[in-house]
Design a protein around this motif. Sequence first.
Motif, PDB file in Angstrom:
ATOM      1  N   ALA A   1      14.801-148.187  84.173  1.00 17.80           N
ATOM      2  CA  ALA A   1      14.238-149.186  85.087  1.00 17.80           C
ATOM      3  C   ALA A   1      14.983-150.510  84.996  1.00 17.80           C
ATOM      4  CB  ALA A   1      12.743-149.386  84.848  1.00 17.80           C
ATOM      5  N   GLY A   2      16.189-150.506  84.416  1.00 18.52           N
ATOM      6  CA  GLY A   2      17.000-151.711  84.371  1.00 18.52           C
ATOM      7  C   GLY A   2      17.840-151.840  85.623  1.00 18.52           C
ATOM      8  N   LEU A   3      18.223-153.064  85.954  1.00 18.17           N
ATOM      9  CA  LEU A   3      19.038-153.321  87.126  1.00 18.17           C
ATOM     10  C   LEU A   3      20.514-153.276  86.752  1.00 18.17           C
ATOM     11  CD1 LEU A   3      17.026-156.293  88.656  1.00 18.17           C
ATOM     12  CD2 LEU A   3      16.907-153.887  89.265  1.00 18.17           C
ATOM     13  N   LEU A   4      21.337-152.882  87.728  1.00 18.43           N
ATOM     14  CA  LEU A   4      22.778-152.823  87.486  1.00 18.43           C
ATOM     15  C   LEU A   4      23.386-154.219  87.407  1.00 18.43           C
ATOM     16  CD1 LEU A   4      25.156-150.948  87.064  1.00 18.43           C
ATOM     17  CD2 LEU A   4      25.486-150.881  89.520  1.00 18.43           C
ATOM     18  N   THR A   5      22.786-155.190  88.087  1.00 21.32           N
ATOM     19  CA  THR A   5      23.243-156.562  87.972  1.00 21.32           C
ATOM     20  C   THR A   5      23.030-157.020  86.535  1.00 21.32           C
ATOM     21  OG1 THR A   5      22.616-156.958  90.253  1.00 21.32           O
ATOM     22  CG2 THR A   5      22.962-158.894  88.883  1.00 21.32           C
ATOM     23  N   ASN A   6      24.033-157.624  85.963  1.00 28.26           N
ATOM     24  CA  ASN A   6      24.024-158.104  84.568  1.00 28.26           C
ATOM     25  C   ASN A   6      23.951-156.965  83.561  1.00 28.26           C
ATOM     26  OD1 ASN A   6      24.077-160.749  85.522  1.00 28.26           O
ATOM     27  ND2 ASN A   6      21.853-160.814  85.629  1.00 28.26           N
ATOM     28  N   TYR A   7      24.399-155.771  83.951  1.00 30.49           N
ATOM     29  CA  TYR A   7      24.417-154.624  83.037  1.00 30.49           C
ATOM     30  C   TYR A   7      25.485-154.826  81.973  1.00 30.49           C
ATOM     31  CZ  TYR A   7      25.403-149.884  81.384  1.00 30.49           C
ATOM     32  OH  TYR A   7      25.613-148.788  80.600  1.00 30.49           O
ATOM     33  N   VAL A   8      25.150-154.547  80.727  1.00 31.91           N
ATOM     34  CA  VAL A   8      26.103-154.625  79.624  1.00 31.91           C
ATOM     35  C   VAL A   8      26.274-153.212  79.077  1.00 31.91           C
ATOM     36  CG1 VAL A   8      26.550-155.605  77.350  1.00 31.91           C
ATOM     37  CG2 VAL A   8      25.341-156.951  79.060  1.00 31.91           C
ATOM     38  N   PRO A   9      27.478-152.628  79.182  1.00 31.64           N
ATOM     39  CA  PRO A   9      27.672-151.262  78.694  1.00 31.64           C
ATOM     40  C   PRO A   9      27.582-151.179  77.171  1.00 31.64           C
ATOM     41  CG  PRO A   9      29.694-152.131  79.670  1.00 31.64           C
ATOM     42  CD  PRO A   9      28.660-153.174  79.800  1.00 31.64           C
ATOM     43  N   GLU A  10      27.247-149.978  76.700  1.00 32.69           N
ATOM     44  CA  GLU A  10      27.152-149.756  75.260  1.00 32.69           C
ATOM     45  C   GLU A  10      28.530-149.849  74.613  1.00 32.69           C
ATOM     46  OE1 GLU A  10      25.431-145.948  74.696  1.00 32.69           O
ATOM     47  OE2 GLU A  10      23.554-146.478  75.661  1.00 32.69           O
ATOM     48  N   GLU A  11      28.549-150.126  73.328  1.00 26.69           N
ATOM     49  CA  GLU A  11      29.802-150.286  72.601  1.00 26.69           C
ATOM     50  C   GLU A  11      30.631-149.000  72.613  1.00 26.69           C
ATOM     51  OE1 GLU A  11      31.154-151.323  68.079  1.00 26.69           O
ATOM     52  OE2 GLU A  11      29.405-152.349  68.886  1.00 26.69           O
ATOM     53  N   ARG A  12      29.971-147.847  72.520  1.00 26.44           N
ATOM     54  CA  ARG A  12      30.689-146.565  72.519  1.00 26.44           C
ATOM     55  C   ARG A  12      31.388-146.318  73.855  1.00 26.44           C
ATOM     56  NH1 ARG A  12      29.306-140.853  73.261  1.00 26.44           N
ATOM     57  NH2 ARG A  12      30.779-139.684  72.000  1.00 26.44           N
ATOM     58  N   LEU A  13      30.727-146.655  74.947  1.00 29.98           N
ATOM     59  CA  LEU A  13      31.333-146.493  76.259  1.00 29.98           C
ATOM     60  C   LEU A  13      32.524-147.432  76.427  1.00 29.98           C
ATOM     61  CD1 LEU A  13      31.410-145.309  79.082  1.00 29.98           C
ATOM     62  CD2 LEU A  13      29.707-146.994  79.763  1.00 29.98           C
ATOM     63  N   MET A  14      32.410-148.657  75.972  1.00 30.67           N
ATOM     64  CA  MET A  14      33.525-149.602  76.056  1.00 30.67           C
ATOM     65  C   MET A  14      34.700-149.132  75.206  1.00 30.67           C
ATOM     66  SD  MET A  14      32.815-151.739  78.304  1.00 30.67           S
ATOM     67  CE  MET A  14      34.246-152.746  78.078  1.00 30.67           C
ATOM     68  N   ASP A  15      34.425-148.506  74.064  1.00 29.37           N
ATOM     69  CA  ASP A  15      35.492-147.976  73.218  1.00 29.37           C
ATOM     70  C   ASP A  15      36.258-146.874  73.958  1.00 29.37           C
ATOM     71  OD1 ASP A  15      36.966-147.476  70.750  1.00 29.37           O
ATOM     72  OD2 ASP A  15      35.776-145.634  70.643  1.00 29.37           O
ATOM     73  N   ILE A  16      35.539-146.004  74.637  1.00 24.78           N
ATOM     74  CA  ILE A  16      36.189-144.935  75.404  1.00 24.78           C
ATOM     75  C   ILE A  16      37.033-145.524  76.523  1.00 24.78           C
ATOM     76  CG2 ILE A  16      35.779-142.995  76.961  1.00 24.78           C
ATOM     77  CD1 ILE A  16      33.325-142.331  75.238  1.00 24.78           C
ATOM     78  N   LEU A  17      36.498-146.483  77.249  1.00 21.58           N
ATOM     79  CA  LEU A  17      37.210-147.064  78.378  1.00 21.58           C
ATOM     80  C   LEU A  17      38.432-147.866  77.957  1.00 21.58           C
ATOM     81  CD1 LEU A  17      34.188-148.245  80.536  1.00 21.58           C
ATOM     82  CD2 LEU A  17      35.632-146.254  80.909  1.00 21.58           C
ATOM     83  N   GLU A  18      38.333-148.596  76.857  1.00 23.22           N
ATOM     84  CA  GLU A  18      39.415-149.484  76.445  1.00 23.22           C
ATOM     85  C   GLU A  18      40.468-148.799  75.586  1.00 23.22           C
ATOM     86  OE1 GLU A  18      37.375-152.669  74.548  1.00 23.22           O
ATOM     87  OE2 GLU A  18      36.812-153.623  76.439  1.00 23.22           O
ATOM     88  N   ASN A  19      40.071-147.846  74.744  1.00 24.70           N
ATOM     89  CA  ASN A  19      40.999-147.318  73.739  1.00 24.70           C
ATOM     90  C   ASN A  19      41.352-145.848  73.890  1.00 24.70           C
ATOM     91  OD1 ASN A  19      40.953-149.857  72.416  1.00 24.70           O
ATOM     92  ND2 ASN A  19      39.007-149.291  71.484  1.00 24.70           N
ATOM     93  N   ARG A  20      40.577-145.089  74.607  1.00 25.65           N
ATOM     94  CA  ARG A  20      40.801-143.640  74.629  1.00 25.65           C
ATOM     95  C   ARG A  20      41.217-143.100  75.984  1.00 25.65           C
ATOM     96  NH1 ARG A  20      36.455-141.286  70.391  1.00 25.65           N
ATOM     97  NH2 ARG A  20      36.435-143.101  69.040  1.00 25.65           N
ATOM     98  N   MET A  21      41.564-143.979  76.897  1.00 23.59           N
ATOM     99  CA  MET A  21      42.028-143.537  78.207  1.00 23.59           C
ATOM    100  C   MET A  21      43.526-143.808  78.292  1.00 23.59           C
ATOM    101  SD  MET A  21      39.043-144.659  80.825  1.00 23.59           S
ATOM    102  CE  MET A  21      39.844-143.938  82.220  1.00 23.59           C
TER     103      MET A  21
END
Length: 74
Positions: A49-69
Amino acid sequence: MRGHRIFERFGFNLPPNMTKREPKNTEVDHFINWKYDLKHNDWVGEDTAGLLTNYVPEERLMDILENRMDMLLE
């Protein structure tokens, strides 16, 4: 019409020595289903029930996006 190109193809040919790489096994097992809500004029998470505006991704997801792609094509 032999010898005349009526339809042109899109794309390119890869070199024959190019091998297909296996993707790294990085699966995301927790994800949020988003649904657009006209009342809020925003995307709302169905489970959270959270809004996408001001969404902060989880640390694990950011690790995948920044370091494992692999961002560079060989």
